[in-house]
Motif scaffolding. Structure first.
Motif, short mmCIF file in Angstrom:
data_model
loop_
_atom_site.label_atom_id
_atom_site.label_comp_id
_atom_site.label_asym_id
_atom_site.label_seq_id
_atom_site.Cartn_x
_atom_site.Cartn_y
_atom_site.Cartn_z
N ASP A 159 6.06 -6.89 -10.97
CA ASP A 159 6.29 -5.46 -10.76
C ASP A 159 7.75 -5.22 -10.38
OD1 ASP A 159 3.55 -4.56 -11.17
OD2 ASP A 159 3.12 -5.64 -9.31
N ILE A 160 8.63 -5.32 -11.35
CA ILE A 160 10.05 -5.09 -11.10
C ILE A 160 10.35 -3.59 -11.24
CG2 ILE A 160 12.39 -5.53 -11.95
CD1 ILE A 160 11.48 -8.35 -12.64
N ASP A 161 10.90 -3.02 -10.20
CA ASP A 161 11.22 -1.59 -10.21
C ASP A 161 12.56 -1.31 -10.89
OD1 ASP A 161 9.02 -0.35 -8.42
OD2 ASP A 161 9.72 -2.09 -7.29
N LEU A 162 13.53 -2.17 -10.67
CA LEU A 162 14.88 -1.93 -11.18
C LEU A 162 15.49 -3.22 -11.72
CD1 LEU A 162 17.46 -0.16 -11.46
CD2 LEU A 162 17.99 -0.77 -9.08
N LEU A 163 15.98 -3.14 -12.95
CA LEU A 163 16.69 -4.26 -13.59
C LEU A 163 18.14 -3.85 -13.78
CD1 LEU A 163 16.94 -6.90 -15.30
CD2 LEU A 163 16.19 -5.52 -17.27
N LEU A 164 19.06 -4.67 -13.26
CA LEU A 164 20.50 -4.49 -13.46
C LEU A 164 20.95 -5.63 -14.38
CD1 LEU A 164 21.38 -3.77 -9.74
CD2 LEU A 164 21.19 -2.09 -11.57
N VAL A 165 21.39 -5.30 -15.60
CA VAL A 165 21.49 -6.32 -16.63
C VAL A 165 22.80 -6.21 -17.42
CG1 VAL A 165 20.23 -4.90 -18.32
CG2 VAL A 165 20.19 -7.40 -18.53
N PRO A 166 23.46 -7.36 -17.72
CA PRO A 166 24.69 -7.32 -18.52
C PRO A 166 24.39 -7.12 -19.99
CG PRO A 166 24.11 -9.59 -18.07
CD PRO A 166 23.10 -8.73 -17.34
N THR A 167 25.31 -6.49 -20.70
CA THR A 167 25.01 -6.14 -22.09
C THR A 167 26.15 -6.36 -23.07
OG1 THR A 167 25.70 -3.82 -21.79
CG2 THR A 167 23.39 -4.34 -21.30
N ASN A 168 27.31 -6.90 -22.63
CA ASN A 168 28.45 -6.88 -23.56
C ASN A 168 28.53 -8.08 -24.50
OD1 ASN A 168 29.46 -8.88 -21.85
ND2 ASN A 168 31.48 -7.94 -21.63
N GLY A 169 27.65 -9.07 -24.35
CA GLY A 169 27.66 -10.20 -25.27
C GLY A 169 29.01 -10.89 -25.36
N LEU A 170 29.69 -11.02 -24.24
CA LEU A 170 31.07 -11.53 -24.22
C LEU A 170 31.18 -12.87 -24.94
CD1 LEU A 170 33.92 -10.91 -22.96
CD2 LEU A 170 33.26 -12.52 -21.15
N ARG A 171 32.17 -12.96 -25.81
CA ARG A 171 32.47 -14.19 -26.54
C ARG A 171 33.91 -14.60 -26.28
NH1 ARG A 171 28.71 -15.61 -30.52
NH2 ARG A 171 27.03 -14.07 -30.77
N LEU A 172 34.15 -15.90 -26.29
CA LEU A 172 35.48 -16.45 -26.03
C LEU A 172 36.07 -16.95 -27.34
CD1 LEU A 172 34.71 -18.34 -22.72
CD2 LEU A 172 35.64 -16.04 -23.00
N ARG A 173 37.08 -16.27 -27.81
CA ARG A 173 37.67 -16.59 -29.11
C ARG A 173 38.24 -18.01 -29.17
NH1 ARG A 173 38.29 -11.68 -32.05
NH2 ARG A 173 38.14 -9.82 -30.73
N PRO A 174 38.95 -18.49 -28.12
CA PRO A 174 39.48 -19.87 -28.20
C PRO A 174 38.40 -20.94 -28.25
CG PRO A 174 40.64 -18.59 -26.52
CD PRO A 174 39.43 -17.80 -26.91
N LEU A 175 37.17 -20.59 -27.86
CA LEU A 175 36.05 -21.55 -27.90
C LEU A 175 35.14 -21.25 -29.09
CD1 LEU A 175 35.13 -21.79 -24.11
CD2 LEU A 175 36.67 -23.25 -25.44
N ASN A 181 34.42 -18.51 -30.59
CA ASN A 181 33.57 -17.34 -30.35
C ASN A 181 32.27 -17.68 -29.62
OD1 ASN A 181 35.17 -15.23 -31.38
ND2 ASN A 181 34.62 -15.79 -33.46
N ARG A 182 32.36 -18.64 -28.74
CA ARG A 182 31.19 -19.01 -27.94
C ARG A 182 30.74 -17.83 -27.10
NH1 ARG A 182 31.48 -23.31 -22.94
NH2 ARG A 182 29.50 -22.74 -21.94
N GLN A 183 29.44 -17.52 -27.14
CA GLN A 183 28.88 -16.43 -26.35
C GLN A 183 28.58 -16.92 -24.94
OE1 GLN A 183 25.53 -14.41 -28.13
NE2 GLN A 183 25.03 -13.29 -26.26
N VAL A 184 28.98 -16.13 -23.93
CA VAL A 184 28.77 -16.54 -22.54
C VAL A 184 28.04 -15.50 -21.70
CG1 VAL A 184 30.73 -18.15 -22.50
CG2 VAL A 184 31.10 -15.74 -21.92
N VAL A 185 27.73 -14.35 -22.26
CA VAL A 185 26.99 -13.28 -21.57
C VAL A 185 25.98 -12.71 -22.55
CG1 VAL A 185 27.18 -11.02 -20.42
CG2 VAL A 185 29.01 -12.70 -20.13
N MET A 186 24.83 -12.27 -22.06
CA MET A 186 23.84 -11.73 -22.99
C MET A 186 24.34 -10.44 -23.64
SD MET A 186 20.60 -10.26 -20.78
CE MET A 186 20.50 -11.60 -19.58
N SER A 187 23.90 -10.24 -24.86
CA SER A 187 24.26 -9.06 -25.64
C SER A 187 23.29 -7.91 -25.33
CB SER A 187 24.18 -9.38 -27.13
OG SER A 187 22.83 -9.65 -27.50
N ALA A 188 23.57 -6.75 -25.92
CA ALA A 188 22.67 -5.61 -25.76
C ALA A 188 21.27 -5.95 -26.25
CB ALA A 188 23.24 -4.40 -26.50
#
Length: 257
Positions: free
Chosen positions: A164-180, A182-189
């Motif tokens: 029963d989770i009332d509030l979710l605070l969640v990252p959405t930018n799907g950050l990728r590192l070009r020198p690696l 384009n390795r993804q390091v954050v979840m996407s939308a």
């Protein structure tokens, strides 16, 4: 249910959470550096913060662990609940009550004002560096703060452990590192919408989307989705029962009640 559940977004993944009469700060970020910009206003200075009952820090990256700026906070006895690599940094910044939590480990905060119990549980995460995320429970309410983790299979366990989770605070930018490559390091939308479908929170609030490395850094170092509406649209498809709210820095959102 004791006390109001509310969140005020300061910037990026830095929030004030009010739950069961307690006030917590997540992932402090109060300054800027070359190639590290919130991409949006910072809605509060450290001096203007309210009295805090605890500070949660998911990992030691500067944009989540700005201890150089936060060291000016007036109460060095505020409990700091952090990922293990943050412990020594927080102590060097002058904070006296610092505790590392490991995945699925919980701690309870002492109550001195008749507010009942507040429990913080560390949740598995995966990022470029070691990270934990946090479930906070108090006053019959539950918040999951997802830091800037990737979507990992362990997060499916949350639904069973915290149904029963009332509030979710969640990252959405799907950050990728070009020198690696384009390795993804954050979840996407879409990843964040999938997590929302697993957890079925009452309310979901996106964060970690406005960040920019600057004009040159965005071209050479990082690549990301800066539009939170992509998360809104994805959740409408994958988890239509969840209310999605995009809140601006300085905006306070009350959940239910």
């Amino acid at each position: 249910m004791n006390g109001q559940l509310a969140v005020t977004r300061i910037t990026h993944s830095c929030h004030l959470i009010e739950i069961g009469g307690w006030t917590l700060l997540t992932d402090p970020w109060f300054s800027e550096r070359p190639a590290h910009h919130p991409g949006e206003p910072i809605a509060s200075s450290v001096a203007d913060l309210p009295d805090l009952d605890a500070v949660l820090i998911s990992h030691h990256h500067y944009d989540h662990c700005d201890l150089e700026a936060f060291a000016s906070y007036r109460d060095k006895d505020v409990p700091m609940i952090v990922a293990a690599p943050v412990v020594e940094r927080a102590r060097k910044a002058g904070f006296r009550h610092v505790r590392a939590l490991y995945p699925w480990e919980s701690t309870r905060l002492d109550d001195r004002a008749g507010r009942g119990e507040l429990t913080v549980t560390a949740i598995p995460a995966r990022h470029k560096v070691y990270e934990v995320t946090f479930v906070v429970q108090g006053g019959g309410q539950t918040v999951y703060f997802a830091g800037d983790t990737l979507l990992v299979p362990e997060l499916k366990e949350l639904a069973g452990r915290f149904p029963d989770i009332d509030l979710l605070l969640v990252p959405t930018n799907g950050l990728r590192l070009r020198p690696l490559f384009n390795r993804q390091v954050v979840m996407s939308a879409q990843d964040a919408a999938t997590l929302t479908s697993w957890l079925k929170p009452r309310v979901a609030v996106p964060h970690h989307y406005a960040y920019t490395s600057g004009r040159l850094g965005d071209r050479l170092i990082t690549k990301s989705d800066r539009d939170p509406q992509n998360f809104v649209r994805a959740v409408h498809v994958t988890a239509p029962g969840t209310d999605v709210r995009v809140i601006a820095p300085g905006e306070r959102l009350t959940v239910g009640g």
